[in-house]
Design an enzyme around this catalytic site. Structure first.
Site, mmCIF file in Angstrom:
data_model
loop_
_atom_site.group_PDB
_atom_site.id
_atom_site.type_symbol
_atom_site.label_atom_id
_atom_site.label_comp_id
_atom_site.label_asym_id
_atom_site.label_seq_id
_atom_site.Cartn_x
_atom_site.Cartn_y
_atom_site.Cartn_z
ATOM 1 N N GLY A 87 -5.486 1.020 3.296
ATOM 2 C CA GLY A 87 -6.529 1.810 4.127
ATOM 3 C C GLY A 87 -7.081 1.647 4.873
ATOM 4 N N GLY A 145 -0.168 4.130 0.205
ATOM 5 C CA GLY A 145 -1.127 5.536 0.295
ATOM 6 C C GLY A 145 -0.327 6.320 1.076
ATOM 7 N N ILE A 159 -0.214 6.450 4.291
ATOM 8 C CA ILE A 159 0.132 5.976 5.661
ATOM 9 C C ILE A 159 1.541 4.506 6.091
ATOM 10 C CG2 ILE A 159 -0.307 4.758 7.728
ATOM 11 C CD1 ILE A 159 -2.837 5.327 7.552
ATOM 12 N N HIS A 161 10.882 37.527 6.776
ATOM 13 C CA HIS A 161 12.381 37.413 6.206
ATOM 14 C C HIS A 161 13.334 37.734 7.129
ATOM 15 C CE1 HIS A 161 15.492 36.891 3.791
ATOM 16 N NE2 HIS A 161 16.412 37.267 4.460
ATOM 17 N N ALA A 218 -7.653 13.711 10.248
ATOM 18 C CA ALA A 218 -7.905 14.202 11.611
ATOM 19 C C ALA A 218 -8.540 15.786 11.591
ATOM 20 C CB ALA A 218 -6.567 14.346 12.860
ATOM 21 N N GLY A 244 0.711 -1.224 0.103
ATOM 22 C CA GLY A 244 -0.200 -0.146 -0.347
ATOM 23 C C GLY A 244 1.109 0.863 0.073
ATOM 24 N N ASP A 289 -13.478 9.587 10.587
ATOM 25 C CA ASP A 289 -13.531 8.469 9.823
ATOM 26 C C ASP A 289 -14.961 7.554 9.391
ATOM 27 O OD1 ASP A 289 -11.449 9.594 9.754
ATOM 28 O OD2 ASP A 289 -10.295 7.615 10.675
ATOM 29 N N VAL A 303 0.293 -8.031 -4.568
ATOM 30 C CA VAL A 303 0.621 -9.684 -4.303
ATOM 31 C C VAL A 303 -0.048 -10.712 -4.114
ATOM 32 C CG1 VAL A 303 1.361 -10.716 -1.932
ATOM 33 C CG2 VAL A 303 1.971 -8.142 -2.740
ATOM 34 N N GLU A 348 2.380 -1.258 -4.422
ATOM 35 C CA GLU A 348 1.148 -0.704 -4.775
ATOM 36 C C GLU A 348 0.303 -1.182 -5.870
ATOM 37 O OE1 GLU A 348 -2.275 1.780 -5.185
ATOM 38 O OE2 GLU A 348 -0.732 1.379 -3.123
#
Length: 314
Positions: A127, A42, A44, A299, A175, A40, A167, A97, A63
């Site tokens: 995910g 993504g 995470i 600056h 979050a 994966g 979620d 896989v 992936e």
């Protein structure tokens, strides 16, 4: 209702807490493995891969999609891929896989391209899914599709007097978006009329370098507006970047050509997760690149790069 989410398991890669771990297992590991396969690519997966690789772990990312971090602007992704190569992270995209083999010391992932990867541990980061079980959600009929708690733009569920945020609704799974939804739900529970309909939600990827993005990518902007204008500025010329030794990165501002309104901001580099807030302000309020260019930035700071990217266009 804010029961959150939990990592998704794959049928052929079930979490066992030892060789096959979730993101929770990767975070709370008591010691580092010598090698790690990450299934994966993504947010995470890439965050964990880069963290482990920075600590000396040999990392391979596998992936299924054509690219890792598919939500990113292609130019920013190209820059990120160079950072992965510097850490010697191997990346296989468009790959699945199909088989695993384990022995006492390691596991081997067999890919559908005929190649194999062997490592001490395998992180499955494909995910997260809404946490619906054992909390009364099904009994209350809040998840008729069996996947998420459905809410309207005011975060109200189909059951009168019940709101849901974060979620568990499957909206953005971030979050900061959950925090926004919490504010909207609370206001509406008290008789208000707040909405998430026009929310502009930034993405932050806590890799090294960091990535911050908000609004449309270059491809998306061209599809929507046709003619666009792009302003770029590298970290390297910035005095703050030179002084801190953090010169790897770029700022990219995308604007509609006809109106000059900023429709996307993409940053890779030090403090990108903080800097993208200015991009969010511009996209949310329809600011033009001239307004960015004519705003004085202190600056020496990293934020001068945002100003300079706007000035290039103006």
């Amino acid at each position: 209702v804010a029961t959150g989410s939990k990592p998704v398991e794959l049928p052929n890669l079930k979490f066992n807490g030892s060789t096959i771990i979730s993101s929770d297992g990767a975070i709370y590991a008591e010691k580092l493995p010598t090698s790690l396969i990450v299934v994966g690519g993504g947010i995470i997966g890439c965050e964990t891969a880069m963290l482990y690789a920075s600590l000396g772990v040999s990392v391979t990312i596998i992936e299924l999609m054509p690219t890792i971090l598919p939500m990113l602007d292609a130019e920013i992704l190209e820059h990120f891929n160079r950072a992965l190569r510097r850490l010697k992270v191997k990346v296989f995209t468009g790959t699945k896989v199909v088989e695993t083999r384990e022995d006492s010391a390691a596991m081997t992932a067999v890919m559908d391209n005929g190649k194999e990867a062997t490592a001490e541990k395998c992180l499955v980061a494909v995910g997260r899914r809404a946490r619906l079980e054992d909390n009364g959600i099904f009994e209350l009929g809040l998840a008729p599709n069996g996947r998420v708690v459905e809410v309207d733009d005011g975060c109200a569920t189909k059951q009168k007097g019940i709101w849901a945020v974060g979620d568990v609704t499957g909206k953005w799974m971030l979050a900061h978006s959950a925090y926004l939804m919490g504010e909207v739900a609370a206001e509406n529970a008290l008789g208000g009329n707040a909405s998430i309909a026009h929310a502009v939600i930034p993405n932050a990827v806590f890799t090294h370098p960091e990535i911050g993005s908000v609004g449309l990518t270059e491809v998306q902007a061209k599809e929507k507006y046709g003619e666009i204008t792009i302003g770029r500025y590298a970290y390297r010329p910035l005095a703050r970047a030179q002084a801190s030794g953090q010169m790897d990165g770029i700022f990219k501002i995308i604007a509609e050509a006809a109106t000059h309104k900023v429709v996307g901001v993409h940053i890779i580099g030090a403090c990108a997760s903080d800097l993208v807030a200015a991009g969010g302000l511009a996209v949310q309020n329809g600011l033009t690149y001239e307004q960015i260019a004519h705003t004085v930035h202190a600056h020496p700071t990293f934020s001068e790069g945002f100003h300079e990217a706007g000035a290039v266009m103006a």
